[in-house]
Write a protein that holds these residues in place. Structure first.
Motif, PDB file in Angstrom:
ATOM      1  N   SER A 171      88.515 -65.948  55.886  1.00 49.32           N
ATOM      2  CA  SER A 171      87.977 -66.047  54.526  1.00 49.32           C
ATOM      3  C   SER A 171      87.810 -64.668  53.899  1.00 49.32           C
ATOM      4  O   SER A 171      88.104 -64.466  52.713  1.00 49.32           O
ATOM      5  CB  SER A 171      86.637 -66.789  54.564  1.00 49.32           C
ATOM      6  OG  SER A 171      86.051 -66.810  53.274  1.00 49.32           O
ATOM      7  N   LYS A 172      87.383 -63.688  54.710  1.00 52.32           N
ATOM      8  CA  LYS A 172      87.206 -62.343  54.177  1.00 52.32           C
ATOM      9  C   LYS A 172      88.555 -61.717  53.813  1.00 52.32           C
ATOM     10  O   LYS A 172      88.692 -61.037  52.795  1.00 52.32           O
ATOM     11  CB  LYS A 172      86.476 -61.491  55.211  1.00 52.32           C
ATOM     12  CG  LYS A 172      86.056 -60.122  54.699  1.00 52.32           C
ATOM     13  CD  LYS A 172      85.321 -59.346  55.770  1.00 52.32           C
ATOM     14  CE  LYS A 172      84.008 -60.034  56.129  1.00 52.32           C
ATOM     15  NZ  LYS A 172      83.229 -59.245  57.114  1.00 52.32           N
ATOM     16  N   ASP A 173      89.593 -61.947  54.658  1.00 53.59           N
ATOM     17  CA  ASP A 173      90.918 -61.389  54.356  1.00 53.59           C
ATOM     18  C   ASP A 173      91.506 -61.997  53.083  1.00 53.59           C
ATOM     19  O   ASP A 173      92.129 -61.291  52.272  1.00 53.59           O
ATOM     20  CB  ASP A 173      91.858 -61.640  55.536  1.00 53.59           C
ATOM     21  CG  ASP A 173      91.428 -60.876  56.780  1.00 53.59           C
ATOM     22  OD1 ASP A 173      90.652 -59.921  56.634  1.00 53.59           O
ATOM     23  OD2 ASP A 173      91.854 -61.267  57.896  1.00 53.59           O
TER      24      ASP A 173
ATOM     25  N   LYS B 243      89.828 -63.164  50.587  1.00 59.35           N
ATOM     26  CA  LYS B 243      89.082 -62.655  49.438  1.00 59.35           C
ATOM     27  C   LYS B 243      89.476 -61.210  49.121  1.00 59.35           C
ATOM     28  O   LYS B 243      89.578 -60.820  47.943  1.00 59.35           O
ATOM     29  CB  LYS B 243      87.587 -62.750  49.716  1.00 59.35           C
ATOM     30  CG  LYS B 243      86.719 -62.457  48.506  1.00 59.35           C
ATOM     31  CD  LYS B 243      85.249 -62.665  48.823  1.00 59.35           C
ATOM     32  CE  LYS B 243      84.946 -64.120  49.104  1.00 59.35           C
ATOM     33  NZ  LYS B 243      83.489 -64.333  49.311  1.00 59.35           N
ATOM     34  N   CYS B 244      89.708 -60.404  50.143  1.00 58.79           N
ATOM     35  CA  CYS B 244      90.118 -59.014  49.900  1.00 58.79           C
ATOM     36  C   CYS B 244      91.517 -58.938  49.295  1.00 58.79           C
ATOM     37  O   CYS B 244      91.822 -58.019  48.530  1.00 58.79           O
ATOM     38  CB  CYS B 244      90.075 -58.230  51.215  1.00 58.79           C
ATOM     39  SG  CYS B 244      88.412 -57.964  51.853  1.00 58.79           S
ATOM     40  N   ALA B 245      92.380 -59.885  49.649  1.00 55.77           N
ATOM     41  CA  ALA B 245      93.740 -59.862  49.100  1.00 55.77           C
ATOM     42  C   ALA B 245      93.755 -60.121  47.599  1.00 55.77           C
ATOM     43  O   ALA B 245      94.711 -59.727  46.903  1.00 55.77           O
ATOM     44  CB  ALA B 245      94.609 -60.893  49.819  1.00 55.77           C
ATOM     45  N   GLN B 246      92.717 -60.785  47.086  1.00 51.46           N
ATOM     46  CA  GLN B 246      92.660 -61.038  45.653  1.00 51.46           C
ATOM     47  C   GLN B 246      92.439 -59.761  44.853  1.00 51.46           C
ATOM     48  O   GLN B 246      92.871 -59.660  43.712  1.00 51.46           O
ATOM     49  CB  GLN B 246      91.540 -62.045  45.340  1.00 51.46           C
ATOM     50  CG  GLN B 246      91.735 -63.399  45.985  1.00 51.46           C
ATOM     51  CD  GLN B 246      92.877 -64.163  45.337  1.00 51.46           C
ATOM     52  OE1 GLN B 246      93.246 -63.907  44.206  1.00 51.46           O
ATOM     53  NE2 GLN B 246      93.447 -65.112  46.084  1.00 51.46           N
ATOM     54  N   PHE B 247      91.780 -58.785  45.456  1.00 51.35           N
ATOM     55  CA  PHE B 247      91.426 -57.563  44.741  1.00 51.35           C
ATOM     56  C   PHE B 247      92.332 -56.400  45.092  1.00 51.35           C
ATOM     57  O   PHE B 247      92.170 -55.327  44.561  1.00 51.35           O
ATOM     58  CB  PHE B 247      89.970 -57.175  45.046  1.00 51.35           C
ATOM     59  CG  PHE B 247      88.987 -58.238  44.656  1.00 51.35           C
ATOM     60  CD1 PHE B 247      88.567 -58.355  43.349  1.00 51.35           C
ATOM     61  CD2 PHE B 247      88.491 -59.124  45.600  1.00 51.35           C
ATOM     62  CE1 PHE B 247      87.669 -59.337  42.982  1.00 51.35           C
ATOM     63  CE2 PHE B 247      87.588 -60.107  45.241  1.00 51.35           C
ATOM     64  CZ  PHE B 247      87.178 -60.217  43.922  1.00 51.35           C
ATOM     65  N   ARG B 248      93.278 -56.574  45.981  1.00 56.90           N
ATOM     66  CA  ARG B 248      94.169 -55.501  46.364  1.00 56.90           C
ATOM     67  C   ARG B 248      95.356 -55.468  45.399  1.00 56.90           C
ATOM     68  O   ARG B 248      95.990 -56.492  45.159  1.00 56.90           O
ATOM     69  CB  ARG B 248      94.648 -55.700  47.804  1.00 56.90           C
ATOM     70  CG  ARG B 248      95.518 -54.557  48.319  1.00 56.90           C
ATOM     71  CD  ARG B 248      95.870 -54.767  49.765  1.00 56.90           C
ATOM     72  NE  ARG B 248      94.686 -54.845  50.599  1.00 56.90           N
ATOM     73  CZ  ARG B 248      94.709 -55.195  51.881  1.00 56.90           C
ATOM     74  NH1 ARG B 248      95.854 -55.537  52.451  1.00 56.90           N
ATOM     75  NH2 ARG B 248      93.600 -55.235  52.578  1.00 56.90           N
TER      76      ARG B 248
ATOM     77  N   SER C 218      82.896 -62.053  40.736  1.00 55.36           N
ATOM     78  CA  SER C 218      84.275 -61.850  41.172  1.00 55.36           C
ATOM     79  C   SER C 218      85.298 -62.566  40.307  1.00 55.36           C
ATOM     80  O   SER C 218      86.482 -62.244  40.348  1.00 55.36           O
ATOM     81  CB  SER C 218      84.446 -62.296  42.625  1.00 55.36           C
ATOM     82  OG  SER C 218      84.147 -63.685  42.752  1.00 55.36           O
TER      83      SER C 218
ATOM     84  N   ASP D  77      86.524 -64.370  59.348  1.00 52.87           N
ATOM     85  CA  ASP D  77      87.431 -63.249  59.103  1.00 52.87           C
ATOM     86  C   ASP D  77      88.600 -63.650  58.194  1.00 52.87           C
ATOM     87  O   ASP D  77      89.041 -62.867  57.342  1.00 52.87           O
ATOM     88  CB  ASP D  77      87.960 -62.717  60.442  1.00 52.87           C
ATOM     89  CG  ASP D  77      86.851 -62.180  61.332  1.00 52.87           C
ATOM     90  OD1 ASP D  77      85.816 -61.775  60.763  1.00 52.87           O
ATOM     91  OD2 ASP D  77      87.018 -62.174  62.565  1.00 52.87           O
TER      92      ASP D  77
ATOM     93  N   HIS E 266      89.444 -70.807  46.578  1.00 57.23           N
ATOM     94  CA  HIS E 266      89.283 -70.029  47.810  1.00 57.23           C
ATOM     95  C   HIS E 266      89.521 -70.897  49.039  1.00 57.23           C
ATOM     96  O   HIS E 266      90.211 -70.476  49.986  1.00 57.23           O
ATOM     97  CB  HIS E 266      87.879 -69.420  47.849  1.00 57.23           C
ATOM     98  CG  HIS E 266      87.615 -68.604  49.073  1.00 57.23           C
ATOM     99  ND1 HIS E 266      88.251 -67.412  49.340  1.00 57.23           N
ATOM    100  CD2 HIS E 266      86.777 -68.833  50.137  1.00 57.23           C
ATOM    101  CE1 HIS E 266      87.830 -66.934  50.492  1.00 57.23           C
ATOM    102  NE2 HIS E 266      86.922 -67.783  50.997  1.00 57.23           N
TER     103      HIS E 266
END
Length: 562
Positions: free
Chosen positions: A105-107, A109-114, A74, A103, A81
């Protein structure tokens, strides 16, 4: 709740399972390592009271370095993080954070790739191929159009466009040239150049490579009268500058009358004038562009000082005409002037043709200074390719060589008019002593060119040995790598693809600066004598005493005789 008793570090290290340590991602700490004892119950290096604070700080640095390790998948690290997760928690402050920490932590992490978008639809990526297609599209647009326009162009005597694709076909047989698409783009770019500029003849000279961008070069001969207008404009500018210089000289003379400081006796060498447009090194005009489709830019005329300096330096081109040339000796101009000087040098040394294809209009004036023009020989019979390959005497230079002075035709820089002063007449006498420099005459055979140690100046070969009846004679210059020529029947062409550098069997060594000038001339009246030693002073005194004694004895003898 009672804690279990702490174990001895030595016992823990011996009883630790290597497999468990491998699963934790780190081997068992040794006693000399900063992290030794971190996994022991009841011991923490981060407490306030620690016997060795330096060990604790080193352990903290090692732990932070471990958290900063970047993931190979990644591209993120755990330290950033955690920081982003804590920032999100403190900003939002949700209830029961411990239950939704996964949840959050997952949000994060997803914001980094959006991708951040300002519109409802995804942004369209413009590919480099699409940008190139848009640029080349302008080359295919034909203004006007129609059979009537073609007839008008033929009646008006438009200059003939060189067949770039035909020359590229012959050079391709020897593995030389550009891509077919790029050759066709250059073909169209030359057509646009002819439509814009008042050109009499045009030719694709070649391509010089650069560090940032390349140069595509067109060799052009303008129509009669176009060069004269430029010369007149330059003359008007010179006259205007001369009036300003006269006014400045009058002001300087008034200042000198008030207080005259010591004047320097140094006289700079006379400046060698550049050759007129249409002759010598300025016989042709050159237009350049970085890519087909870009606007053509005209290069300025070359001067002898630029050619002389270009022979002493070696610089890579950047692709920007306004880039400065930083070198020693300092080059008089920018990259556009340096490019023009290299083009003149390459053209003078590599433009060749089959022997007998060109001839002089007057055979009696072959060796005279004005013999720089030639014409095509209508009775020329092309030799077979086998003869063109066997001997270099079948090729000849059809470009005038450049002298050491930086000109194709020698000129006396000390020559003055009859109205000059007596001091200038003395300079004339000095100038007459200079011997006139002569180079090889035009249409000299390339077999007379000197090689470089064990390397010949030229290499000639056929394009193929399997089908000799359809082969082409290919000539390659070893002195200027990248210069080629082909000959097939009455067709021949010269082209250059390279970095614009001359081959040298030895590594390039920049010219050394001149020796320091003496402050004062040496002489008996200025140079300080060396102090004598004690022995020399004693010997000098003894010699003086002996001379006095001999003089006294001589006087006594004269008195006795009287």
């Amino acid at each position: 709740m009672d804690q279990p008793p702490a174990l001895d570090p030595s016992e823990e290290s011996e009883s630790a399972d290597p497999q468990d340590a491998y699963e934790r991602g780190h081997g068992p700490y040794q006693p000399h390592e900063p992290g030794y004892g971190l996994d022991q119950a009841g011991y923490s290096p981060y407490e306030d009271e620690i016997p060795d604070p330096e060990t604790r700080m080193l352990a903290i640095k090692n732990a932070k370095a471990y958290l900063l390790k970047t993931s190979t998948k990644s591209g993120l690290n755990l330290y950033d993080h955690f920081a982003n997760v804590l920032t999100k928690i403190l900003d939002e402050q949700p209830t029961n954070t411990v239950d939704i920490i996964e949840d959050i932590s997952k949000d994060v992490k997803c914001a980094q790739f959006r991708k951040k978008m300002d519109t409802l639809r995804d942004e369209h990526l413009i590919l480099p191929t699409f940008q190139a297609a848009v640029k080349y599209k302008a080359l295919f647009i034909r203004e006007g159009g129609g059979e009537e326009d073609d007839d008008l162009e033929e009646e008006m005597g438009q200059p003939s466009l060189p067949n770039v694709m035909e020359a590229a076909f012959y050079f391709e047989q020897a593995g030389i040239g550009l891509d077919k698409d790029e050759s066709y783009y250059i073909f169209l770019a030359l057509k646009n150049l002819i439509n814009v500029q008042p050109i009499q003849s045009c030719r694709f000279w070649g391509k010089i490579l650069g560090l940032e961008m390349n140069y595509i070069i067109a060799e052009v001969q303008l129509q009669e009268g176009e060069d004269d207008e430029e010369i007149e404009d330059e003359g008007e500018e010179i006259v205007g500058e001369g009036e300003k210089e006269d006014e400045a000289e009058e002001e300087d003379e008034q200042k000198e009358k008030e207080a005259e400081p010591p004047k320097s006796t140094y006289k700079p060498p006379p400046e060698i004038p550049k050759e007129a447009n249409g002759t010598g090194t300025n016989k042709y005009v050159y237009f350049v562009c970085n890519e087909p489709g870009n606007p053509w830019e005209k290069l300025p005329p070359v001067t002898p000082a630029q050619i002389v300096c270009a022979r002493k330096i070696k610089k890579f081109f950047t692709g920007r005409l306004d880039a400065p040339i930083v070198s020693f000796p300092p080059f008089p101009g920018n990259e556009a002037n340096y490019l023009r000087a290299q083009i003149a040098r390459i053209s003078a040394g590599t433009h060749v043709s089959p022997t007998g294809f060109y001839q002089f209009a007057n055979e009696d004036e072959e060796e005279e200074e004005g013999a720089d023009t030639y014409e095509e020989n209508t009775e020329f019979e092309p030799p077979p390719v086998a003869e063109m390959v066997e001997s270099l005497a079948m090729w000849a230079h059809h470009a005038k060589s450049i002298l050491n002075q930086g000109r194709c035709f020698w000129i006396n820089p000390f020559q003055k008019s009859e109205e000059d002063d007596e001091d200038e007449e003395e300079e004339e006498d000095e100038g007459e002593e200079q011997q006139e420099e002569r180079g090889p005459p035009l249409l000299t055979l390339i077999s007379e060119d000197e090689g470089m140690k064990d390397i010949p100046a030229w290499t000639v070969q056929t394009s193929t040995d399997l089908i000799p009846q359809y082969s082409v004679a290919i000539l390659r210059s070893n002195r200027w790598p990248g210069a080629y020529a082909f000959a097939s029947g009455r067709k021949f062409e010269n082209i250059y693809f390279g970095w614009g550098h001359k081959y040298s069997p030895e590594s390039h060594t920049p010219e050394l600066p001149p020796p320091a000038q003496e402050e004062f001339p040496s002489g008996p009246g200025i140079t300080e004598t060396v102090d004598p030693t004690v022995e020399e002073e004693m010997a000098f005194r003894a010699a003086q005493e002996e001379a006095l004694a001999e003089a006294e004895e001589g006087e006594d003898e004269e008195l006795e005789d009287d």
